[in-house]
Design an enzyme around this catalytic site. Structure first.
Site, PDB file in Angstrom:
ATOM      1  N   HIS A 165       0.838  -1.195   0.000  1.00  0.00           N
ATOM      2  CA  HIS A 165       0.000   0.000   0.000  1.00  0.00           C
ATOM      3  C   HIS A 165       0.875   1.249   0.000  1.00  0.00           C
ATOM      4  O   HIS A 165       2.098   1.162   0.216  1.00  0.00           O
ATOM      5  CB  HIS A 165      -0.956   0.005   1.203  1.00  0.00           C
TER       6      HIS A 165
HETATM    7  P1  TYD Z   1      -1.718  -2.727   7.551  1.00  0.00           P
HETATM    8  O1  TYD Z   1      -1.130  -1.363   7.711  1.00  0.00           O
HETATM    9  O2  TYD Z   1      -2.535  -2.996   6.337  1.00  0.00           O
HETATM   10  O3  TYD Z   1      -0.578  -3.845   7.658  1.00  0.00           O
HETATM   11  P2  TYD Z   1       0.732  -4.174   6.801  1.00  0.00           P
HETATM   12  O4  TYD Z   1       1.121  -2.968   6.011  1.00  0.00           O
HETATM   13  O5  TYD Z   1       1.750  -4.518   7.824  1.00  0.00           O
HETATM   14  O6  TYD Z   1       0.481  -5.356   5.954  1.00  0.00           O
HETATM   15  O7  TYD Z   1      -2.569  -3.046   8.869  1.00  0.00           O
HETATM   16  C1  TYD Z   1      -3.112  -4.325   9.111  1.00  0.00           C
HETATM   17  C2  TYD Z   1      -4.366  -4.168   9.974  1.00  0.00           C
HETATM   18  O8  TYD Z   1      -4.030  -3.605  11.241  1.00  0.00           O
HETATM   19  C3  TYD Z   1      -5.405  -3.259   9.333  1.00  0.00           C
HETATM   20  O9  TYD Z   1      -6.649  -3.922   9.369  1.00  0.00           O
HETATM   21  C4  TYD Z   1      -5.473  -2.059  10.225  1.00  0.00           C
HETATM   22  C5  TYD Z   1      -4.816  -2.452  11.511  1.00  0.00           C
HETATM   23  N1  TYD Z   1      -3.977  -1.361  12.047  1.00  0.00           N
HETATM   24  C6  TYD Z   1      -4.455  -0.554  13.047  1.00  0.00           C
HETATM   25  O10 TYD Z   1      -5.598  -0.710  13.515  1.00  0.00           O
HETATM   26  N2  TYD Z   1      -3.663   0.440  13.544  1.00  0.00           N
HETATM   27  C7  TYD Z   1      -2.410   0.659  13.065  1.00  0.00           C
HETATM   28  O11 TYD Z   1      -1.695   1.585  13.546  1.00  0.00           O
HETATM   29  C8  TYD Z   1      -1.907  -0.187  12.001  1.00  0.00           C
HETATM   30  C9  TYD Z   1      -0.539   0.017  11.423  1.00  0.00           C
HETATM   31  C10 TYD Z   1      -2.724  -1.180  11.517  1.00  0.00           C
END
Ligand code: TYD
Length: 137
Positions: free
Chosen positions: A55
């Site tokens: 992302h």
């Molecule tokens: P995401 O940022 O998509 O993970 P990655 O980039 O590591 O694959 O986040 C995964 C899930 O965690 C998403 O459903 C949202 C949640 N999340 C939070 O609630 N707060 C946060 O600060 C972060 C980073 C993620």
């Protein structure tokens, strides 16, 4: 940030206090890094074959550190990709807004520590690569 480029992201050497009893690495808002830290989170127990990230962010700045173990981060600004192997607790990767990122190649015991400039906001995410490419035009 639409105009940002992967070449504006860089490895930052962090302040270290070292003696025979071990090391401390220190990260301070606005001096070690060009933003104030609003949020800290970390990834761990990531299976070796898994990929994280996938992302971009519109406004968020991040410093990404490997305090333990190693992983690979690939940055992409829509034109150019740059990969960084993070494996040193004393180095961080500064990721500016408007950059697509993918993380993979997690070692056993790897921790991916993220210091972030904003509270969590789903509106700040660009989760589709097609949308990201359009955003960068
Ligand atoms: P995401 O940022 O998509 O993970 P990655 O980039 O590591 O694959 O986040 C995964 C899930 O965690 C998403 O459903 C949202 C949640 N999340 C939070 O609630 N707060 C946060 O600060 C972060 C980073 C993620």
């Amino acid at each position: 940030m639409k105009l940002s480029a992967v070449y504006d992201c860089s490895i930052v050497e962090l302040k270290k206090s070292q003696n025979r009893a071990g090391n401390i690495t220190i990260v301070e808002s606005n001096s070690s890094i060009p933003f104030a830290i609003k949020r800290v989170y970390y990834l761990y127990d990531v299976p070796a074959e898994e990929e994280r990230g996938g992302h971009g962010h519109k406004e968020l700045y991040q410093l990404i550190v490997a305090p333990s173990g190693s992983f690979t981060i690939t940055l992409n600004d829509g034109k150019t990709k740059r990969s960084f192997d993070l494996n040193n607790p004393n180095l961080g990767l500064l990721v500016i807004p408007g950059i697509w990122r993918e993380l993979n190649n997690f070692s056993s015991g790897a921790v991916c520590l993220v210091l972030a400039s904003m509270e969590y906001s789903e509106e700040d995410y660009i989760r589709s690569y097609d949308d990201f490419v359009k955003y960068k035009l």
